[in-house]
Design a protein around this motif. Sequence first.
Motif, short mmCIF file in Angstrom:
data_model
loop_
_atom_site.label_atom_id
_atom_site.label_comp_id
_atom_site.label_asym_id
_atom_site.label_seq_id
_atom_site.Cartn_x
_atom_site.Cartn_y
_atom_site.Cartn_z
N SER A 189 0.80 -1.22 0.00
CA SER A 189 0.00 0.00 0.00
C SER A 189 0.84 1.28 0.00
N GLU A 195 3.24 -2.60 -5.48
CA GLU A 195 2.17 -3.51 -5.87
C GLU A 195 2.58 -4.28 -7.13
N GLN A 218 -1.42 -4.01 3.49
CA GLN A 218 -1.55 -2.71 4.13
C GLN A 218 -0.39 -2.44 5.08
#
Length: 238
Positions: A189, A195, A218
């Motif tokens: 995140s 990502e 996260q």
Amino acid sequence: KADNYAAPPRDVSSAAPSHPHPNYRSLRLEEYSDPKSTTIASQVYITISVYLVAREYSTFQTDILQRYGSGRIDYHIHEHTQCDRSCTRPLVGNAPCVAVAGTRQCDIKSLECSYPQCKTMLMGDEKCKVHSHDVRGYYSATILNKGYLPLGPRLDSWTSFQKIQSSPQFFLHPSSKRQFAFNAIFSQSTNEGREQLAQIIEEQRDSKLTFFTTMAKQWTSRVNSPNSEQLHTDSYIK
């Protein structure tokens, strides 16, 4: 008193002795020691704004200065609660010194007049927006002629490392003896590129190289919380 500038700041961390800690032997740091490190040439006072978030100044809470410094400077870490915006009671008489504050705790003018004999250092300016201080916590190629102190370990990671390092059996293995070719430990995140990196790594699971991954979805500042997907610092240090 905390707001009395005539009194010296509270000493919260004295410098390490000039001789390396016995645990440093297991890190083989004596191979890189400065031959002049047996002589203390001068003392430097580092005054920390206590309004800083702990993770912003973990460099000064760990042994990084003593471990990687030459040993020719005796560091004394102090906390001071005051940022005197009126500039009526400056702290003097402790030079050479460095006054450290964050982007939100004490503006540069207040820092300079509160500690007129000190160099100023800014912590937490991750996006490199502030150009005014003498020393920075982040290097930037766009901010010239400024000193900077490279980031050290987070305090929680360093604490976990101390647990492992205190074992008589502890020894830092050379890279050729380690189990994994590389590791990927990050939170997706925090950046779009991470990502994408997580997807690329997942596609390489059949690689002949052994690697370790923990790619949490996260990020959280409380990495060791039971609710966190991130790797506990005890496992991270191992």
